[in-house]
Design an enzyme around this catalytic site. Sequence first.
Site, short mmCIF file in Angstrom:
data_model
loop_
_atom_site.label_atom_id
_atom_site.label_comp_id
_atom_site.label_asym_id
_atom_site.label_seq_id
_atom_site.Cartn_x
_atom_site.Cartn_y
_atom_site.Cartn_z
N SER A 169 -56.30 12.29 17.10
CA SER A 169 -57.21 12.72 18.16
C SER A 169 -57.30 14.24 18.21
CB SER A 169 -56.72 12.19 19.50
OG SER A 169 -55.43 12.70 19.78
N TRP A 185 -53.97 -12.33 26.92
CA TRP A 185 -53.07 -11.99 28.02
C TRP A 185 -53.62 -12.45 29.37
CZ3 TRP A 185 -54.66 -8.62 24.19
CH2 TRP A 185 -55.83 -7.90 24.45
N ASP A 223 -57.93 3.92 35.46
CA ASP A 223 -57.83 4.60 34.17
C ASP A 223 -59.19 5.22 33.89
OD1 ASP A 223 -59.40 2.42 33.63
OD2 ASP A 223 -58.40 1.93 31.74
N GLU A 264 -50.98 -4.30 28.72
CA GLU A 264 -51.44 -3.07 29.34
C GLU A 264 -50.92 -1.84 28.59
OE1 GLU A 264 -53.67 -2.67 31.52
OE2 GLU A 264 -53.92 -4.78 32.01
N TYR A 324 -51.37 3.65 37.01
CA TYR A 324 -52.29 2.67 36.44
C TYR A 324 -51.54 1.41 35.99
CZ TYR A 324 -55.01 -0.04 33.31
OH TYR A 324 -55.60 -1.12 32.72
#
Length: 427
Positions: free
Chosen positions: A325, A46, A159, A59, A141
Amino acid sequence: MMIPESHPSGSLPELARRQAEPARWREALHTTLLAWYREHGRALPWRETRDPYRIWLSEVMLQQTQVERVIPYYHRFLQRFPDLAALAAAHEDEVLKAWEGLGFYRRARLFHQAARELVGEGGQVPADPERFRRLPGVGAYTAGAVLSIAFGVPLPAVDGNAFRVLSRWSGQRGSRDDPTSWRQVEALAGWLVPTQAPGEWNQAIMDLGSLLCLPGARARCSACPVASLCQAGVQGLAAQIPAPGRRSPVQERVLLLGLLRHGGRVLVRQRPAEGLLAGFWELPGVELPAGQPVGPDCLARELQGWVGLPVRVLGRRLRYTHRFSHRLWRVELWEVRLRQADPGGPALPVGGGFAWVKAGRLAALPVAAAHRPAMELAAQEAADEDQEDEEPLQGEEARPQAPPVAGEADPQGEEAGAGAGHGDEEP
């Protein structure tokens, strides 16, 4: 296009005032870090384009996901959806299928919604920060990263990675969970971002955080080009700065899935449009808290209610664990059979997104990584059963919208690395 003004000399951000000579410190950081980046920055696909759509896609994919995992998904996604128009024209199932295994699927849905919104307005990614920020899924961000890289807008991109780097540079000790600390770092980032090459500057901070300014004791201060300009580096406090964030306790759950086949078809269910793994397909089952007595009877009752016919559980076919997570699923797949088949075949369950799907079409359904081992076994065994004569079924058969995506999806946990920064590891 509105661009935030630089802080005038009389209103330096608090973290800049900690430096003996803030203006010289900023100039030295610019000169040294940009020179390092231009020689040592990572070669990433990218970074070979100024196309805002491709930069934006990268992103979105990199949020809380490691760079190595993103690269193959990035290429495959662009093969399927090369521009905003192609993405906007796609069915959501197609988008989810292309994203399958990358995790945090809400990112894909919001990116898809944003593409549709922009195509309805002419099909261009806006360079105006205010307009870009109003798009679904776009925060400070993402706006800073995309607009600085694609259009040269001097905006910061803070970030988890950048927060750690800037905290160490300035000696800011608070964790990123602390709103005051985050605001202070954001103010410093806005003051530091240069008007020339802001995209390179933001990417240099990203690379410094990913390659050298690593979390905790893994920080490689001896190799850092700006170590002499870094408060934490000079004081030997990199391992302590910033303070660690809070971690949510992991919730352990038991997930009982039923493999119910009939006439070469498998009973599957689509999850609701909101919530965890929204919109993905799975084998029907029941989720229970760990430690609670569980067994095949729980699964049989659920399936019997959905199918409307008595069922019996024959035996466990598969057992595995899947880590998110914030939760751990202990998954068990059980073989289920109808006690007596309706001469016309079982009726399609009412509501809840249920469908009887031919084995050959299961691969086209978007399936989250947590359910993929069970679904793959179901597809294979149903395909074997499909060699026999099929019985007719009542009700409509599911017709998936998404074709299979070329290549294999990443089989790892779909929420690995949650809470980490851009292309980063968990701190």
